[in-house]
Design a protein around this motif. Structure first.
Motif, PDB file in Angstrom:
ATOM      1  N   ASN A  38      60.069   7.455  62.726  1.00 55.69           N
ATOM      2  CA  ASN A  38      61.453   7.437  62.276  1.00 55.69           C
ATOM      3  C   ASN A  38      62.384   7.419  63.471  1.00 55.69           C
ATOM      4  O   ASN A  38      62.058   7.955  64.530  1.00 55.69           O
ATOM      5  CB  ASN A  38      61.757   8.678  61.430  1.00 55.69           C
ATOM      6  N   TYR A  39      63.573   6.831  63.259  1.00 58.74           N
ATOM      7  CA  TYR A  39      64.598   6.752  64.286  1.00 58.74           C
ATOM      8  C   TYR A  39      65.922   7.141  63.642  1.00 58.74           C
ATOM      9  O   TYR A  39      66.319   6.580  62.628  1.00 58.74           O
ATOM     10  CB  TYR A  39      64.662   5.328  64.842  1.00 58.74           C
ATOM     11  N   PHE A  40      66.584   8.143  64.226  1.00 60.88           N
ATOM     12  CA  PHE A  40      67.848   8.647  63.711  1.00 60.88           C
ATOM     13  C   PHE A  40      68.935   8.396  64.757  1.00 60.88           C
ATOM     14  O   PHE A  40      69.148   9.216  65.650  1.00 60.88           O
ATOM     15  CB  PHE A  40      67.735  10.154  63.420  1.00 60.88           C
ATOM     16  N   PRO A  41      69.651   7.269  64.675  1.00 64.82           N
ATOM     17  CA  PRO A  41      70.599   6.909  65.730  1.00 64.82           C
ATOM     18  C   PRO A  41      71.823   7.816  65.807  1.00 64.82           C
ATOM     19  O   PRO A  41      72.419   7.954  66.876  1.00 64.82           O
ATOM     20  CB  PRO A  41      71.002   5.482  65.376  1.00 64.82           C
ATOM     21  N   LEU A  42      72.211   8.474  64.735  1.00 63.15           N
ATOM     22  CA  LEU A  42      73.405   9.311  64.755  1.00 63.15           C
ATOM     23  C   LEU A  42      73.129  10.736  65.205  1.00 63.15           C
ATOM     24  O   LEU A  42      74.051  11.498  65.452  1.00 63.15           O
ATOM     25  CB  LEU A  42      74.057   9.329  63.366  1.00 63.15           C
ATOM     26  N   GLU A  43      71.877  11.105  65.331  1.00 56.01           N
ATOM     27  CA  GLU A  43      71.506  12.448  65.787  1.00 56.01           C
ATOM     28  C   GLU A  43      71.019  12.387  67.232  1.00 56.01           C
ATOM     29  O   GLU A  43      69.886  12.738  67.542  1.00 56.01           O
ATOM     30  CB  GLU A  43      70.424  13.028  64.879  1.00 56.01           C
ATOM     31  N   ASP A  44      71.871  11.924  68.121  1.00 50.53           N
ATOM     32  CA  ASP A  44      71.535  11.766  69.539  1.00 50.53           C
ATOM     33  C   ASP A  44      70.274  10.932  69.735  1.00 50.53           C
ATOM     34  O   ASP A  44      69.430  11.228  70.574  1.00 50.53           O
ATOM     35  CB  ASP A  44      71.389  13.127  70.222  1.00 50.53           C
ATOM     36  N   SER A  45      70.122   9.912  68.926  1.00 52.75           N
ATOM     37  CA  SER A  45      68.984   8.978  68.990  1.00 52.75           C
ATOM     38  C   SER A  45      67.642   9.700  68.903  1.00 52.75           C
ATOM     39  O   SER A  45      66.718   9.428  69.670  1.00 52.75           O
ATOM     40  CB  SER A  45      69.067   8.131  70.249  1.00 52.75           C
ATOM     41  N   LYS A  46      67.526  10.626  67.972  1.00 54.66           N
ATOM     42  CA  LYS A  46      66.282  11.360  67.756  1.00 54.66           C
ATOM     43  C   LYS A  46      65.207  10.402  67.258  1.00 54.66           C
ATOM     44  O   LYS A  46      65.452   9.560  66.401  1.00 54.66           O
ATOM     45  CB  LYS A  46      66.509  12.470  66.732  1.00 54.66           C
ATOM     46  N   VAL A  47      63.992  10.543  67.816  1.00 61.13           N
ATOM     47  CA  VAL A  47      62.879   9.673  67.453  1.00 61.13           C
ATOM     48  C   VAL A  47      61.653  10.526  67.146  1.00 61.13           C
ATOM     49  O   VAL A  47      61.340  11.459  67.887  1.00 61.13           O
ATOM     50  CB  VAL A  47      62.546   8.696  68.604  1.00 61.13           C
ATOM     51  N   VAL A  48      60.986  10.211  66.043  1.00 62.52           N
ATOM     52  CA  VAL A  48      59.722  10.849  65.682  1.00 62.52           C
ATOM     53  C   VAL A  48      58.692   9.729  65.573  1.00 62.52           C
ATOM     54  O   VAL A  48      58.879   8.789  64.792  1.00 62.52           O
ATOM     55  CB  VAL A  48      59.841  11.598  64.332  1.00 62.52           C
ATOM     56  N   LEU A  49      57.617   9.804  66.366  1.00 60.45           N
ATOM     57  CA  LEU A  49      56.633   8.723  66.422  1.00 60.45           C
ATOM     58  C   LEU A  49      55.216   9.222  66.192  1.00 60.45           C
ATOM     59  O   LEU A  49      54.881  10.336  66.585  1.00 60.45           O
ATOM     60  CB  LEU A  49      56.681   8.034  67.787  1.00 60.45           C
ATOM     61  N   LYS A  50      54.392   8.359  65.590  1.00 54.30           N
ATOM     62  CA  LYS A  50      52.951   8.584  65.498  1.00 54.30           C
ATOM     63  C   LYS A  50      52.326   7.759  66.624  1.00 54.30           C
ATOM     64  O   LYS A  50      51.950   6.600  66.434  1.00 54.30           O
ATOM     65  CB  LYS A  50      52.419   8.137  64.141  1.00 54.30           C
TER      66      LYS A  50
END
Length: 87
Positions: A38-50
């Motif tokens: 997942n990529y959350f651009p509005l939350e300081d570009s938070k990224v969660v990756l497998k």
């Protein structure tokens, strides 16, 4: 051919994106083979990756889009893939 690309989620003006492995000719929000993060651009570009699954798809020939590649480079996954490719 498989591509690693973003699919849009979230409500109006509050986007979130999933990183998905999809067929190259499928629609942007079409059926995905696998969801890899997942990529959350509005939350300081938070990224969660497998990471392990992403590296597996890349070694099997999946091609990332420019945006996904830049996300992978920033997260350090691309360097791990390059290192695994040399072995």
């Amino acid at each position: 051919m498989l591509k690693l690309r973003l699919t849009r989620m979230g409500r109006t003006k509050r986007p979130t994106y999933r990183i998905a492995a999809m067929e190259a000719l499928s629609k942007r929000d079409g059926k995905a083979v696998a969801y890899l993060g997942n990529y959350f651009p509005l939350e300081d570009s938070k990224v969660v990756l497998k990471e392990e699954e992403i590296i597996k798809y890349l070694t099997n020939g999946a091609q990332p889009t420019r945006t996904v590649k830049s996300i992978l480079v920033k997260a350090g996954v691309w360097a791990k893939f390059e290192e695994a490719k040399k072995k």
